[in-house]
Design a protein around this motif. Structure first.
Motif, PDB file in Angstrom:
ATOM      1  N   PRO A  20      28.950   7.441   8.083  1.00 41.13           N
ATOM      2  CA  PRO A  20      28.627   6.064   7.658  1.00 41.13           C
ATOM      3  C   PRO A  20      28.756   5.084   8.822  1.00 41.13           C
ATOM      4  CG  PRO A  20      30.125   7.129   6.116  1.00 41.13           C
ATOM      5  CD  PRO A  20      29.998   8.057   7.278  1.00 41.13           C
ATOM      6  N   GLY A  21      27.776   4.217   8.965  1.00 35.82           N
ATOM      7  CA  GLY A  21      27.787   3.241  10.054  1.00 35.82           C
ATOM      8  C   GLY A  21      27.157   3.795  11.314  1.00 35.82           C
ATOM      9  N   ASN A  22      26.783   5.068  11.286  1.00 32.02           N
ATOM     10  CA  ASN A  22      26.263   5.737  12.483  1.00 32.02           C
ATOM     11  C   ASN A  22      24.826   6.201  12.263  1.00 32.02           C
ATOM     12  OD1 ASN A  22      27.126   6.262  15.002  1.00 32.02           O
ATOM     13  ND2 ASN A  22      28.107   8.218  14.559  1.00 32.02           N
ATOM     14  N   GLU A  23      24.126   5.528  11.348  1.00 30.42           N
ATOM     15  CA  GLU A  23      22.815   6.033  10.938  1.00 30.42           C
ATOM     16  C   GLU A  23      21.713   5.750  11.955  1.00 30.42           C
ATOM     17  OE1 GLU A  23      24.729   4.107   9.062  1.00 30.42           O
ATOM     18  OE2 GLU A  23      25.212   5.217   7.238  1.00 30.42           O
ATOM     19  N   ALA A  24      21.872   4.686  12.744  1.00 27.83           N
ATOM     20  CA  ALA A  24      20.803   4.310  13.676  1.00 27.83           C
ATOM     21  C   ALA A  24      20.616   5.384  14.740  1.00 27.83           C
ATOM     22  CB  ALA A  24      21.152   2.986  14.353  1.00 27.83           C
ATOM     23  N   ALA A  25      19.356   5.544  15.207  1.00 27.72           N
ATOM     24  CA  ALA A  25      19.082   6.529  16.257  1.00 27.72           C
ATOM     25  C   ALA A  25      19.852   6.139  17.517  1.00 27.72           C
ATOM     26  CB  ALA A  25      17.586   6.556  16.551  1.00 27.72           C
ATOM     27  N   GLN A  26      20.273   7.147  18.282  1.00 27.15           N
ATOM     28  CA  GLN A  26      21.050   6.879  19.489  1.00 27.15           C
ATOM     29  C   GLN A  26      20.197   6.129  20.528  1.00 27.15           C
ATOM     30  OE1 GLN A  26      22.569  10.477  21.090  1.00 27.15           O
ATOM     31  NE2 GLN A  26      24.217   9.484  22.159  1.00 27.15           N
ATOM     32  N   THR A  27      20.789   5.152  21.215  1.00 26.50           N
ATOM     33  CA  THR A  27      20.073   4.431  22.269  1.00 26.50           C
ATOM     34  C   THR A  27      20.141   5.243  23.555  1.00 26.50           C
ATOM     35  OG1 THR A  27      20.922   2.398  21.309  1.00 26.50           O
ATOM     36  CG2 THR A  27      19.916   2.215  23.479  1.00 26.50           C
ATOM     37  N   PRO A  28      19.004   5.515  24.213  1.00 29.64           N
ATOM     38  CA  PRO A  28      19.059   6.266  25.478  1.00 29.64           C
ATOM     39  C   PRO A  28      19.929   5.525  26.492  1.00 29.64           C
ATOM     40  CG  PRO A  28      16.793   5.943  24.760  1.00 29.64           C
ATOM     41  CD  PRO A  28      17.652   5.119  23.845  1.00 29.64           C
ATOM     42  N   ILE A  29      20.634   6.283  27.315  1.00 29.13           N
ATOM     43  CA  ILE A  29      21.592   5.671  28.247  1.00 29.13           C
ATOM     44  C   ILE A  29      20.909   4.665  29.182  1.00 29.13           C
ATOM     45  CG2 ILE A  29      21.470   7.525  29.981  1.00 29.13           C
ATOM     46  CD1 ILE A  29      24.547   7.180  30.227  1.00 29.13           C
ATOM     47  N   ALA A  30      19.636   4.930  29.520  1.00 24.90           N
ATOM     48  CA  ALA A  30      18.928   4.028  30.434  1.00 24.90           C
ATOM     49  C   ALA A  30      18.725   2.649  29.803  1.00 24.90           C
ATOM     50  CB  ALA A  30      17.581   4.623  30.833  1.00 24.90           C
ATOM     51  N   ARG A  31      18.876   2.549  28.490  1.00 22.68           N
ATOM     52  CA  ARG A  31      18.701   1.251  27.830  1.00 22.68           C
ATOM     53  C   ARG A  31      19.973   0.761  27.153  1.00 22.68           C
ATOM     54  NH1 ARG A  31      15.323   1.635  23.678  1.00 22.68           N
ATOM     55  NH2 ARG A  31      14.273   3.612  23.963  1.00 22.68           N
ATOM     56  N   ALA A  32      21.057   1.534  27.305  1.00 20.08           N
ATOM     57  CA  ALA A  32      22.272   1.218  26.541  1.00 20.08           C
ATOM     58  C   ALA A  32      23.077   0.064  27.136  1.00 20.08           C
ATOM     59  CB  ALA A  32      23.147   2.450  26.421  1.00 20.08           C
ATOM     60  N   GLY A  33      22.885  -0.200  28.435  1.00 17.75           N
ATOM     61  CA  GLY A  33      23.585  -1.326  29.051  1.00 17.75           C
ATOM     62  C   GLY A  33      25.079  -1.110  29.252  1.00 17.75           C
ATOM     63  N   TYR A  34      25.498   0.135  29.447  1.00 13.66           N
ATOM     64  CA  TYR A  34      26.912   0.391  29.711  1.00 13.66           C
ATOM     65  C   TYR A  34      27.277  -0.037  31.130  1.00 13.66           C
ATOM     66  CZ  TYR A  34      26.603   3.628  25.706  1.00 13.66           C
ATOM     67  OH  TYR A  34      26.401   4.191  24.488  1.00 13.66           O
ATOM     68  N   SER A  35      28.567  -0.184  31.369  1.00 14.90           N
ATOM     69  CA  SER A  35      29.027  -0.498  32.725  1.00 14.90           C
ATOM     70  C   SER A  35      28.830   0.726  33.626  1.00 14.90           C
ATOM     71  CB  SER A  35      30.511  -0.865  32.698  1.00 14.90           C
ATOM     72  OG  SER A  35      31.270   0.293  32.379  1.00 14.90           O
ATOM     73  N   VAL A  36      28.862   0.493  34.937  1.00 12.10           N
ATOM     74  CA  VAL A  36      28.700   1.603  35.880  1.00 12.10           C
ATOM     75  C   VAL A  36      29.810   2.635  35.651  1.00 12.10           C
ATOM     76  CG1 VAL A  36      28.553   2.256  38.298  1.00 12.10           C
ATOM     77  CG2 VAL A  36      27.665   0.069  37.571  1.00 12.10           C
ATOM     78  N   ALA A  37      31.023   2.145  35.433  1.00 14.51           N
ATOM     79  CA  ALA A  37      32.152   3.072  35.258  1.00 14.51           C
ATOM     80  C   ALA A  37      31.937   3.961  34.031  1.00 14.51           C
ATOM     81  CB  ALA A  37      33.450   2.288  35.132  1.00 14.51           C
ATOM     82  N   THR A  38      31.369   3.385  32.984  1.00 13.85           N
ATOM     83  CA  THR A  38      31.092   4.187  31.780  1.00 13.85           C
ATOM     84  C   THR A  38      29.982   5.183  32.070  1.00 13.85           C
ATOM     85  OG1 THR A  38      31.806   2.394  30.367  1.00 13.85           O
ATOM     86  CG2 THR A  38      30.409   4.055  29.347  1.00 13.85           C
ATOM     87  N   ASN A  39      28.934   4.724  32.770  1.00 15.53           N
ATOM     88  CA  ASN A  39      27.852   5.651  33.127  1.00 15.53           C
ATOM     89  C   ASN A  39      28.398   6.813  33.952  1.00 15.53           C
ATOM     90  OD1 ASN A  39      25.862   4.291  31.778  1.00 15.53           O
ATOM     91  ND2 ASN A  39      25.187   3.110  33.557  1.00 15.53           N
ATOM     92  N   TYR A  40      29.340   6.503  34.854  1.00 15.99           N
ATOM     93  CA  TYR A  40      29.930   7.574  35.664  1.00 15.99           C
ATOM     94  C   TYR A  40      30.612   8.593  34.754  1.00 15.99           C
ATOM     95  CZ  TYR A  40      32.719  10.310  38.849  1.00 15.99           C
ATOM     96  OH  TYR A  40      33.262  11.389  39.509  1.00 15.99           O
ATOM     97  N   GLN A  41      31.402   8.087  33.816  1.00 14.30           N
ATOM     98  CA  GLN A  41      32.122   9.017  32.937  1.00 14.30           C
ATOM     99  C   GLN A  41      31.149   9.853  32.113  1.00 14.30           C
ATOM    100  OE1 GLN A  41      35.259   9.668  33.305  1.00 14.30           O
ATOM    101  NE2 GLN A  41      35.548   7.995  34.743  1.00 14.30           N
ATOM    102  N   LEU A  42      30.034   9.238  31.686  1.00 13.99           N
ATOM    103  CA  LEU A  42      29.087   9.954  30.827  1.00 13.99           C
ATOM    104  C   LEU A  42      28.204  10.927  31.604  1.00 13.99           C
ATOM    105  CD1 LEU A  42      27.935   7.021  28.514  1.00 13.99           C
ATOM    106  CD2 LEU A  42      29.455   8.914  27.904  1.00 13.99           C
ATOM    107  N   GLN A  43      27.802  10.549  32.817  1.00 20.61           N
ATOM    108  CA  GLN A  43      26.785  11.324  33.525  1.00 20.61           C
ATOM    109  C   GLN A  43      27.330  12.160  34.682  1.00 20.61           C
ATOM    110  OE1 GLN A  43      22.843  10.903  33.355  1.00 20.61           O
ATOM    111  NE2 GLN A  43      23.715  10.994  31.326  1.00 20.61           N
TER     112      GLN A  43
END
Ligand code: HEC
Length: 173
Positions: free
Chosen positions: A32-55
Motif C-alpha cells: 500500500p502506498g507503493n502502487e506508482a511505477a518506479q521512477t528511473p534513476i536518471a529522472r529521480a533527482g537523488y543526491s550524488v551520494a545517493t546515486n553513488y550508493q545505488l549505482q
C-alpha cells in the motif's frame, strides 16, 4: 524417546510445505502506498551520494574502499591519480561502471566532480588543478567504447609509476 524426534521431523515437513509458495507470486500486489511505477534513476533527482550508493557502492563499497576479492579498485585516496596521466581523464568516464550506468550525462558529470575532490573520495590523490567535467564532455567521451580495458588501465598505471606515484588501488600489483 523416538516420538519427540519423529514429531519434530513431521512438523518441520508440514511447516515447510505450508510456507512454500510460487515465486514470483503472480497475484502479488504492490505494498500500500507503493502502487506508482518506479521512477528511473536518471529522472529521480537523488543526491550524488545517493546515486553513488545505488549505482556504485555494490562493487566499490560504501566509502570507495574497493574489493580485492572482486577485482574492484579502491577509489578512496587513489582515483585522482588518473588525472595526472595522459588519457586518464577520459578513462574515468569510459570504465563500464561509469559509462554504462543508468545515470544521465549531467548526473555522471556530477558524480565525477563529487569523487574527484580533495575533500571527497579522491582526497590526497587529487592534482593541484582540476577542471570539472561537464555533461557535454561526458556525453562525447561516454559513447566511445573501450576495447581493451585491462591493457588501457595497465598503461595508465605504468605512467603513474613512472611519475613515482605509489599504486594504492588495493589490487596489489
Ligand atoms: C559491477 C561492479 C562495478 C560497478 C557497479 C561500478 N564499478 Fe567502477 N569499477 C569496477 C571495476 C572492476 C573497475 C576496474 C576497471 C574495470 O575492470 O572496469 C572499476 C573502475 C572504476 C573507476 C576507474 C578507477 C580505476 O582504478 O580503474 C572509477 C572512477 C569507477 N570505477 C567509478 C565507478 C562509479 C562512480 C560507479 C557508479 C556510477 C561504478 N564505478 C560502478 C567495478 C564496478
Amino acid at each position: 524417546m523416538r516420538w519427540p524426534l519423529l514429531t519434530g521431523v513431521a512438523l518441520t515437513l508440514i511447516s515447510t510445505t505450508l510456507l512454500a509458495r510460487s515465486i514470483p507470486d503472480p497475484h502479488q500486489q504492490p505494498a500500500p502506498g507503493n502502487e506508482a511505477a518506479q521512477t528511473p534513476i536518471a529522472r529521480a533527482g537523488y543526491s550524488v551520494a545517493t546515486n553513488y550508493q545505488l549505482q556504485c557502492a555494490g562493487c566499490h563499497l560504501t566509502s570507495g574502499e574497493g574489493s580485492r576479492a572482486n577485482d574492484t579498485p579502491r577509489l578512496a585516496g587513489f582515483v585522482g591519480n588518473f588525472l595526472k596521466v595522459e588519457g586518464g581523464r577520459a578513462f574515468l568516464v569510459r570504465v563500464p561502471g561509469m559509462s554504462q550506468s543508468a545515470l544521465n550525462n549531467q548526473q555522471l558529470a556530477d558524480m565525477l566532480n563529487w569523487l574527484l575532490n580533495k575533500d571527497g573520495m579522491a582526497g590526497v590523490s587529487m592534482p593541484e588543478h582540476f577542471q570539472p567535467y561537464s555533461a557535454d564532455e561526458v556525453a562525447a567521451v561516454r559513447r566511445q567504447a573501450m576495447l581493451n580495458l585491462p591493457e588501457t588501465r595497465g598503461k595508465l598505471i605504468e605512467q603513474m609509476k613512472a611519475q613515482g606515484i605509489s599504486i594504492t588501488d588495493g589490487l596489489g600489483d
